[in-house]
Design an enzyme around this catalytic site. Structure first.
Site, PDB file in Angstrom:
ATOM      1  N   SER A 141      -9.884 -12.345 -22.531  1.00 36.83           N
ATOM      2  CA  SER A 141     -11.119 -13.410 -23.027  1.00 36.83           C
ATOM      3  C   SER A 141     -11.851 -14.607 -22.825  1.00 36.83           C
ATOM      4  O   SER A 141     -10.795 -15.430 -24.285  1.00 36.83           O
ATOM      5  CB  SER A 141     -12.110 -12.591 -24.064  1.00 36.83           C
ATOM      6  OG  SER A 141     -12.917 -13.200 -23.984  1.00 36.83           O
ATOM      7  N   TYR A 154     -11.927 -11.035 -33.295  1.00 40.90           N
ATOM      8  CA  TYR A 154     -11.330 -10.604 -32.115  1.00 40.90           C
ATOM      9  C   TYR A 154     -10.916 -12.160 -31.382  1.00 40.90           C
ATOM     10  O   TYR A 154      -9.714 -11.790 -30.713  1.00 40.90           O
ATOM     11  CB  TYR A 154     -13.034 -10.293 -31.475  1.00 40.90           C
ATOM     12  CG  TYR A 154     -12.913 -10.599 -30.111  1.00 40.90           C
ATOM     13  CD1 TYR A 154     -11.919  -9.167 -29.249  1.00 40.90           C
ATOM     14  CD2 TYR A 154     -13.439 -10.542 -29.282  1.00 40.90           C
ATOM     15  CE1 TYR A 154     -11.844  -8.930 -27.971  1.00 40.90           C
ATOM     16  CE2 TYR A 154     -13.992 -10.914 -27.695  1.00 40.90           C
ATOM     17  CZ  TYR A 154     -13.389  -9.366 -27.181  1.00 40.90           C
ATOM     18  OH  TYR A 154     -12.850  -9.121 -25.713  1.00 40.90           O
TER      19      TYR A 154
HETATM   20  P1  NAP Z   1     -15.831  -0.994 -21.854  1.00 41.45           P
HETATM   21  O1  NAP Z   1     -16.643  -0.299 -21.549  1.00 41.45           O
HETATM   22  O2  NAP Z   1     -16.262  -0.366 -23.716  1.00 41.45           O
HETATM   23  O3  NAP Z   1     -14.391  -1.136 -22.582  1.00 41.45           O
HETATM   24  C1  NAP Z   1     -13.764  -0.068 -22.750  1.00 41.45           C
HETATM   25  C2  NAP Z   1     -12.209   0.055 -22.317  1.00 41.45           C
HETATM   26  O4  NAP Z   1     -10.778   0.217 -22.755  1.00 41.45           O
HETATM   27  C3  NAP Z   1     -12.835   1.891 -22.552  1.00 41.45           C
HETATM   28  O5  NAP Z   1     -12.384   2.533 -20.863  1.00 41.45           O
HETATM   29  C4  NAP Z   1     -11.999   1.934 -23.454  1.00 41.45           C
HETATM   30  O6  NAP Z   1     -11.914   3.562 -23.194  1.00 41.45           O
HETATM   31  C5  NAP Z   1     -10.593   1.375 -23.832  1.00 41.45           C
HETATM   32  N1  NAP Z   1     -10.080   1.331 -24.830  1.00 41.45           N
HETATM   33  C6  NAP Z   1     -10.631   0.632 -26.415  1.00 41.45           C
HETATM   34  N2  NAP Z   1      -9.196   1.059 -27.168  1.00 41.45           N
HETATM   35  C7  NAP Z   1      -8.709   1.722 -26.336  1.00 41.45           C
HETATM   36  C8  NAP Z   1      -7.401   2.711 -26.711  1.00 41.45           C
HETATM   37  N3  NAP Z   1      -7.703   2.510 -28.002  1.00 41.45           N
HETATM   38  N4  NAP Z   1      -6.763   3.700 -26.201  1.00 41.45           N
HETATM   39  C9  NAP Z   1      -7.484   3.529 -24.835  1.00 41.45           C
HETATM   40  N5  NAP Z   1      -8.259   3.263 -24.289  1.00 41.45           N
HETATM   41  C10 NAP Z   1      -8.658   1.783 -25.217  1.00 41.45           C
HETATM   42  O7  NAP Z   1     -15.914  -2.705 -21.962  1.00 41.45           O
HETATM   43  P2  NAP Z   1     -15.228  -4.177 -21.300  1.00 41.45           P
HETATM   44  O8  NAP Z   1     -15.516  -4.577 -21.514  1.00 41.45           O
HETATM   45  O9  NAP Z   1     -14.920  -3.377 -19.669  1.00 41.45           O
HETATM   46  O10 NAP Z   1     -13.717  -4.566 -22.098  1.00 41.45           O
HETATM   47  C11 NAP Z   1     -12.944  -4.428 -20.689  1.00 41.45           C
HETATM   48  C12 NAP Z   1     -11.586  -5.437 -21.806  1.00 41.45           C
HETATM   49  O11 NAP Z   1     -11.735  -6.294 -21.229  1.00 41.45           O
HETATM   50  C13 NAP Z   1     -11.435  -5.465 -23.183  1.00 41.45           C
HETATM   51  O12 NAP Z   1     -10.237  -6.060 -23.307  1.00 41.45           O
HETATM   52  C14 NAP Z   1     -12.262  -7.159 -23.677  1.00 41.45           C
HETATM   53  O13 NAP Z   1     -11.961  -7.020 -24.295  1.00 41.45           O
HETATM   54  C15 NAP Z   1     -12.779  -7.107 -21.984  1.00 41.45           C
HETATM   55  N6  NAP Z   1     -13.988  -8.509 -22.121  1.00 41.45           N
HETATM   56  C16 NAP Z   1     -14.739  -8.111 -22.533  1.00 41.45           C
HETATM   57  C17 NAP Z   1     -15.614  -8.750 -22.348  1.00 41.45           C
HETATM   58  C18 NAP Z   1     -17.253  -8.386 -21.882  1.00 41.45           C
HETATM   59  O14 NAP Z   1     -18.391  -9.212 -22.263  1.00 41.45           O
HETATM   60  N7  NAP Z   1     -17.674  -7.254 -21.837  1.00 41.45           N
HETATM   61  C19 NAP Z   1     -15.650 -10.385 -22.095  1.00 41.45           C
HETATM   62  C20 NAP Z   1     -14.614 -10.769 -22.229  1.00 41.45           C
HETATM   63  C21 NAP Z   1     -13.245  -9.271 -22.196  1.00 41.45           C
HETATM   64  P3  NAP Z   1     -11.942   4.867 -24.005  1.00 41.45           P
HETATM   65  O15 NAP Z   1     -12.451   4.238 -25.698  1.00 41.45           O
HETATM   66  O16 NAP Z   1     -12.501   5.902 -23.605  1.00 41.45           O
HETATM   67  O17 NAP Z   1     -10.338   4.609 -24.909  1.00 41.45           O
END
Ligand code: NAP
Length: 256
Positions: A141, A154
């Site tokens: 991120s 975070y």
């Molecule tokens: P999201 O829609 O909330 O997806 C998060 C995913 O991670 C879900 O599939 C969730 O699945 C999984 N997850 C969380 N904890 C877990 C665990 N303990 N074991 C297995 N799976 C787990 O959000 P997203 O934006 O797609 O996030 C994906 C990645 O991108 C993350 O690493 C986040 O930090 C990063 N990111 C996001 C943003 C943003 O603005 N959205 C920006 C920068 C980076 P389950 O709950 O089904 O386990």
């Protein structure tokens, strides 16, 4: 090569963690569309099963909680071949200031974003190397190099992840493994909903007045890194909405 279902396949297997929503789901869809057999991991298995069903017979879903070493061990044991590992599972919990920080949230963020990545990488490393051209993509991120008030827990986790990515790259020098980190800015997924404990109004306000990235935009960056030739390592991709120059330096237009 053609799969049992008749789809064109490149014969490679991509493992995507956190594939039940957002960036992970979009990445699984895109990799599958480019011929990868996919292994989808997350805790919400009903969602994974639905996605695997949509993606066809080369895709399969498996329960994975990256915070739990036994769960990761079971997940990795069930995988015979791994060419690509996308360490995407993770996210943020709250925006506590340091003076009122909740240690349990800090630990949970460290568990999923950092130790989770360590565990799946360790668990699949031999298979990635055996593929002859393994690729690990860690989803970091901009929070991993731009700290902000209210983001310390975070920030600390994604800074740590960045260190893990860099060290893996150094330690694997000379081995058949490419290592990449994709660092997105604001992406509209369930990320903010999770961060704000299901408060939908607060979550949607994050994207008020601007066009955020969509999960597919980030998936395309991941696909680009993965599909370079074996001698090309895309070390890092930073991708943000045009309207976001820094984490909190954002241009909003009220009419949007
Ligand atoms: P999201 O829609 O909330 O997806 C998060 C995913 O991670 C879900 O599939 C969730 O699945 C999984 N997850 C969380 N904890 C877990 C665990 N303990 N074991 C297995 N799976 C787990 O959000 P997203 O934006 O797609 O996030 C994906 C990645 O991108 C993350 O690493 C986040 O930090 C990063 N990111 C996001 C943003 C943003 O603005 N959205 C920006 C920068 C980076 P389950 O709950 O089904 O386990």
């Amino acid at each position: 090569m053609t799969s049992p279902g008749g789809e064109e396949t490149n014969g490679k297997v991509a493992v995507v963690t956190g594939a039940s929503s957002g960036i992970g789901e979009a990445t699984a869809r895109l990799l599958a569309a480019h011929g990868y057999a996919t292994v989808l991991g997350a805790r919400r298995t009903e969602r994974l099963a639905r996605l695997a069903g949509e993606l066809g017979p080369l895709s399969r879903a498996a329960h994975l909680d990256v915070s739990d070493p036994d769960s990761v061990a079971r997940f990795c044991e069930g995988i015979e071949r791994c060419d690509v590992l996308v360490n995407n599972a993770g996210g943020a919990l709250g925006t506590d200031r340091i003076e009122s920080a909740d240690e349990a949230r800090w630990l949970a963020m460290y568990q999923s974003n950092v130790l989770g990545t360590l565990r799946t990488t360790k668990g699949l490393l031999d298979k990635l190397l055996a593929s002859g051209d393994g690729v690990v993509v860690n989803v970091g991120s901009v929070a991993g190099f731009e700290p902000y008030a209210g983001g310390a827990g975070y920030n600390a986790a994604k800074h740590a992840l960045r260190a893990v990515t860099d060290v893996l790259r150094m330690e694997m020098l000379g081995r058949p493994l490419r290592v990449c980190e994709v660092d997105p800015g604001m992406v509209e997924t369930e990320f903010s909903l999770v961060r704000f404990d299901g408060d939908a109004e607060r979550a949607s306000a994050v994207y008020d007045g601007l066009v955020p990235l969509g999960a597919h935009d980030v998936a395309e960056c991941i696909l680009f890194a993965v599909t370079r030739p074996p001698h090309v390592d895309v070390d890092r991709i930073v991708v943000r909405p045009r309207a976001q120059a820094r984490v909190h330096l954002v241009h909003r237009e009220p009419e949007r």
